[in-house]
Each structure stands twice: as C-alpha cells, then as structure tokens.
Design a protein around this motif. Structure first.
Motif, PDB file in Angstrom:
ATOM      1  N   LEU A  13       4.501   5.700 -12.685  1.00 17.36           N
ATOM      2  CA  LEU A  13       4.024   4.859 -11.366  1.00 17.36           C
ATOM      3  C   LEU A  13       3.043   5.569 -10.552  1.00 17.36           C
ATOM      4  O   LEU A  13       2.945   6.990 -10.539  1.00 17.36           O
ATOM      5  N   ARG A  50       4.144  -2.836  -1.005  1.00 20.30           N
ATOM      6  CA  ARG A  50       4.207  -2.017  -2.106  1.00 20.30           C
ATOM      7  C   ARG A  50       2.947  -0.984  -2.320  1.00 20.30           C
ATOM      8  O   ARG A  50       2.970  -0.026  -2.191  1.00 20.30           O
ATOM      9  N   THR A  54       1.802   2.960  -1.121  1.00 21.99           N
ATOM     10  CA  THR A  54       1.429   3.829  -2.433  1.00 21.99           C
ATOM     11  C   THR A  54       0.196   4.336  -2.324  1.00 21.99           C
ATOM     12  O   THR A  54      -0.491   5.014  -2.795  1.00 21.99           O
ATOM     13  N   ARG A 161       5.547  -4.132  -9.817  1.00 26.99           N
ATOM     14  CA  ARG A 161       4.954  -3.853 -10.868  1.00 26.99           C
ATOM     15  C   ARG A 161       3.551  -3.848 -10.870  1.00 26.99           C
ATOM     16  O   ARG A 161       2.423  -3.163 -11.267  1.00 26.99           O
ATOM     17  N   ASP A 164       1.666  -1.754  -8.312  1.00 27.86           N
ATOM     18  CA  ASP A 164       1.600  -0.314  -8.981  1.00 27.86           C
ATOM     19  C   ASP A 164       0.461  -0.343  -9.924  1.00 27.86           C
ATOM     20  O   ASP A 164      -0.506   0.655 -10.008  1.00 27.86           O
TER      21      ASP A 164
END
Length: 229
Positions: A13, A50, A54, A161, A164
């Motif tokens: 990740l 997300r 990140t 996903r 990411d």
C-alpha cells in the motif's frame, strides 16, 4: 472471459505522502453514471477519502458521464487537457476509450477493464452485476421475502484499492501483487449471494448497512420474527 494467473508478491500500500509528484497532483475519476444506483463499481466519496488520507497534497476531480459514452470520451480528453496525473475510470463502454489508454497518462480501470489500461480493479467472475435499487433496498426485499437473495459487491474495498493504485503512481512507488488479466496487472474481488440467513453476518458485519437500516419501519415485525433484532 478472464485469463488470470496469480502473481506471488503481496500488494504494497502507498504510504502517507506529504507531497506527491508536483504541486496538487490530480487524480481524475471518470464515473460512468453517478446517479445510477444499480451500478456498484465505485464509491466516489470513499475513494476520495482514501486518496486524501494517503496523500496530503493530492486532489481528486470527478467527471460524471451520466451514462453517455460520447460524454465520457469528451471528459477523458478534458481530464488530460486539465493536466490530470492519473485517471481512474468506471467505463460506460470499455471498448470506446482507446484514446484514453493510448497516451502516457496512467489509467486504472475500475469495475470493467478498459483495453490498454495500466492497472485494473474488478471482480473474479467478470463485470460488476447490476441490481435494482440500493444495497439497503435489496436487503430489505430479502427480509420481506420478495427476493430469495441479493448480490453483495465489495464496492468499498474496490474503491480503496483503486485509490491506492492511483496514489502509488503519483508517488512513483512500485506496487506488487495481483493477477494478470489479459496482460494488465489486476486486483480481483469476490462477490457473493446473500440470503436472509447471512444478511447480518455479511452486510452488517462489513458495515454496508446497520440493523436499523435493515429492520426499521415496514420490516421491523418481519425482522423480529426472523430473530434479526
């Protein structure tokens, strides 16, 4: 038909980033039809959250084709003209987006594979199945006995996903693992049929809905009889 072989390494990740490639690197999210509740390939809000969790500096720009393939082609050109750094696409017509994957812009397909994509997030058994209404509505129909089952699609994890993978491109981080689908490195998820016996163990346990969502109003008495309360 999917032709897949398992790759041995695990997914790495993307780490928390204080600055990706350049100022305000942009992820363009091309959505087939945000208003179509029967399409469950992406949770745009979750994908955006997300990315923001990140990559401190990253920006998500959403384009909604409203179900029109020609509009999505135009939006793909617009995203590139507006200097998107990565594209995540939920295609209206996967075979109609050759120009999107023909250049240097990294493309992550979500739900259905756009030929020539760099990476793909989808389901093991093919395209994302459609359903009439939301997951909550479908689950309540199962409670009431109107339907014997519904299909659970892990839209949230799939959206995570895709986020990411896009952030990994921006950070120039290698991502290992997945499966090979028609020459595209891919991450495939399972969908499952949910019956009245597994509504709580799957949907409630996964946080897709709550018991209040499932057993309020017209379904409350039926839930009580089924022991769902």
């Amino acid at each position: 038909m999917f032709r897949a072989r398992l790759l041995t390494a695990a997914l790495v990740l993307a780490p928390l980033l204080s600055g990706c490639a350049g100022d305000e690197p942009t992820i363009a999210v091309l959505v087939g039809d945000a208003g179509d509740t029967s399409s469950r390939a992406v949770d745009v809000e979750r994908l955006t959250d997300r990315v923001e969790s990140t990559c401190d500096e990253c920006r998500v720009r959403v384009y909604d084709a409203e179900g029109d393939a020609a509009t999505q082609k135009s939006q793909a050109r617009q995203a590139e003209a507006e200097s998107a750094d990565v594209v995540v696409v939920v295609p209206v017509d996967p075979d109609d987006l050759g120009t999107l994957t023909g250049g240097d812009l990294p493309v992550v397909s979500l739900g259905e594979l756009v030929p020539g994509s760099d990476r793909f997030v989808g389901l093991e058994r093919g395209s994302v199945p459609r359903q009439s209404g939301s997951d909550v509505e479908a689950a309540r129909d199962v409670v009431m006995g109107k339907e014997e089952s519904m299909t659970y699609v892990p839209t949230g994890p799939m959206s995570d996903r895709a986020a990411d993978l896009a952030v990994a491109y921006l950070a120039d981080n290698p991502v290992e693992g997945g499966v090979d689908v028609d020459g595209v490195e891919s991450w495939l998820y399972s969908h499952s049929d949910v019956t009245v016996d597994t509504l709580t163990s799957v949907l409630v346990a996964e946080g897709i809905l709550t018991l209040d969502d499932l057993c309020s109003g017209s379904t409350s008495k039926r839930c009580a009889r089924l022991g769902l309360r």
